[in-house]
Design a protein around this motif. Structure first.
Motif, PDB file in Angstrom:
ATOM      1  N   ALA A  19      -6.755  15.627  15.417  1.00 14.20           N
ATOM      2  CA  ALA A  19      -5.761  15.439  14.350  1.00 14.20           C
ATOM      3  C   ALA A  19      -6.335  14.600  13.212  1.00 14.20           C
ATOM      4  N   ALA A  20      -7.030  13.506  13.556  1.00 14.84           N
ATOM      5  CA  ALA A  20      -7.564  12.614  12.524  1.00 14.84           C
ATOM      6  C   ALA A  20      -8.578  13.336  11.651  1.00 14.84           C
ATOM      7  N   LEU A  21      -9.472  14.102  12.273  1.00 16.23           N
ATOM      8  CA  LEU A  21     -10.485  14.813  11.488  1.00 16.23           C
ATOM      9  C   LEU A  21      -9.828  15.827  10.560  1.00 16.23           C
ATOM     10  N   ARG A  22      -8.924  16.618  11.111  1.00 21.53           N
ATOM     11  CA  ARG A  22      -8.334  17.683  10.281  1.00 21.53           C
ATOM     12  C   ARG A  22      -7.475  17.101   9.159  1.00 21.53           C
ATOM     13  N   LEU A  23      -6.765  16.013   9.417  1.00 25.11           N
ATOM     14  CA  LEU A  23      -5.965  15.370   8.361  1.00 25.11           C
ATOM     15  C   LEU A  23      -6.879  14.814   7.263  1.00 25.11           C
ATOM     16  N   TYR A  28      -5.966  13.488   3.371  1.00 23.73           N
ATOM     17  CA  TYR A  28      -5.082  12.359   3.687  1.00 23.73           C
ATOM     18  C   TYR A  28      -5.909  11.122   4.048  1.00 23.73           C
ATOM     19  N   SER A  29      -5.341   9.938   3.782  1.00 25.28           N
ATOM     20  CA  SER A  29      -5.937   8.714   4.315  1.00 25.28           C
ATOM     21  C   SER A  29      -5.394   8.517   5.730  1.00 25.28           C
ATOM     22  N   VAL A  30      -6.280   8.168   6.647  1.00 24.72           N
ATOM     23  CA  VAL A  30      -5.925   8.110   8.074  1.00 24.72           C
ATOM     24  C   VAL A  30      -6.456   6.819   8.693  1.00 24.72           C
ATOM     25  N   THR A  31      -5.602   6.121   9.424  1.00 27.98           N
ATOM     26  CA  THR A  31      -6.034   4.999  10.257  1.00 27.98           C
ATOM     27  C   THR A  31      -5.707   5.330  11.701  1.00 27.98           C
ATOM     28  N   MET A  32      -6.653   5.054  12.573  1.00 27.87           N
ATOM     29  CA  MET A  32      -6.477   5.374  13.992  1.00 27.87           C
ATOM     30  C   MET A  32      -6.457   4.065  14.777  1.00 27.87           C
ATOM     31  N   LEU A  33      -5.429   3.869  15.584  1.00 31.10           N
ATOM     32  CA  LEU A  33      -5.307   2.667  16.414  1.00 31.10           C
ATOM     33  C   LEU A  33      -5.618   3.040  17.864  1.00 31.10           C
ATOM     34  N   GLU A  34      -6.585   2.367  18.432  1.00 31.28           N
ATOM     35  CA  GLU A  34      -7.020   2.665  19.803  1.00 31.28           C
ATOM     36  C   GLU A  34      -6.918   1.390  20.625  1.00 31.28           C
ATOM     37  N   CYS A  35      -6.267   1.487  21.775  1.00 28.39           N
ATOM     38  CA  CYS A  35      -6.085   0.264  22.570  1.00 28.39           C
ATOM     39  C   CYS A  35      -7.391  -0.193  23.217  1.00 28.39           C
ATOM     40  N   GLY A  36      -8.276   0.756  23.543  1.00 39.36           N
ATOM     41  CA  GLY A  36      -9.502   0.400  24.238  1.00 39.36           C
ATOM     42  C   GLY A  36     -10.622  -0.034  23.305  1.00 39.36           C
ATOM     43  N   SER A  37     -11.781  -0.270  23.900  1.00 45.22           N
ATOM     44  CA  SER A  37     -12.932  -0.793  23.166  1.00 45.22           C
ATOM     45  C   SER A  37     -13.800   0.340  22.629  1.00 45.22           C
TER      46      SER A  37
END
Ligand code: SF4
Length: 268
Positions: A19-23, A28-37
């Protein structure tokens, strides 16, 4: 109403990375939040038993690895944690469903699914570098013999895997994307795929979808656990959303961290 970004993607596994790549490709500007490291190839544990702190994800206990176990009353959920999500610690197997799946009466009448989905499977397989595994070991021989013995030999097939098979141990310039991707090393058949490939052979998302997503401008923020998503203004979300996160491992009430408002969000 002002928004910090167009889209916030929660989770950097298969769904979130695609989803992030295609957006981003759509502008679009995209921020991805990931709980892990975030892990480098050399960061993975060598053994789940000998190095549980580097393999399991339980940040409040000081464990920051790739595998999260979530216990519910009647079910135990095993999932991936880290930039790249489940791709870091799965067994690389990428099958297409058998015809019975497409022909299930629940949805068979809606569309000719095998035909409709074929180009999407082809694109996903191209991005994930799916190849048919090219070796046999004694376990393969036993499995084939057993299939013959019980009369289902026609169902036996070599496994389709998302791995750069190449020449074992040999590092080459990106073999998948015309030189635009990262260098890769041929699979050593060491069998550490589910703990985390230390050799750069496994086609994890950081080698393909996420690699290109970050190059397209996606901001990936590891170690952020999303704690709340609320509409910003109109209750139906038409004005956007506020996404709140806390540093992974801290209790929300203690950390009090929050993320800026967004236009839209997507949970992967
Ligand atoms: S090098 Fe080892 S860990 Fe990496 S994909 Fe091959 S078998 Fe799996």
């Amino acid at each position: 109403m002002n928004h910090d970004v167009d889209w916030v993607v929660v989770g950097s596994g298969f769904g979130g990375s695609v989803a992030a790549l295609r957006l981003a490709e759509k502008g679009y500007s995209v921020t991805m939040l990931e709980c892990g490291s975030r892990f480098r190839d050399e960061d993975f544990a060598e053994s789940s038993l000998r190095e549980p702190r580097r393999y399991f994800w339980a940040p409040r206990l000081g464990m920051r690895g790739v595998l999260r176990l979530t216990f519910f009353k009647d079910v135990l959920v095993v999932s991936g944690s880290g930039v790249g999500g489940g791709s870091l610690g799965y067994a690389n197997t990428l099958y297409r469903p058998r015809p019975a799946f497409f022909d299930d009466p629940q949805w068979a009448e809606l569309e000719s699914w095998q035909t409709a989905l074929a180009p999407h499977y082809e694109e996903a397989e191209r991005m994930l570098g799916v190849a048919t595994y090219d070796e046999d070991d004694p376990a393969d021989d036993y499995l084939r013999e057993y299939a013959e013995e019980i009369g289902v030999a026609s169902t036996h097939a070599k496994t389709r895997v998302g791995v750069f098979l190449g020449a074992p141990g040999e590092t080459v310039s990106d073999p998948f994307f015309g030189g635009e991707g990262p260098d890769r090393t041929g699979c050593l058949r060491c069998g550490r795929c589910m703990v985390g490939c230390p050799h750069g052979a496994k086609n994890t998302l950081v080698k393909n979808y996420l690699w290109f997503a970050e190059r397209a401008g996606v901001t990936v923020m590891p170690e952020r656990t999303v704690t709340d998503v609320k509409p910003l203004g109109a209750p139906d979300g038409s004005d956007g959303y506020t996404v709140t996160w806390t540093p992974s491992g801290l209790r929300p009430a203690r950390s009090g961290c929050s993320f800026a408002s967004t236009g839209r969000f997507m949970s992967s």
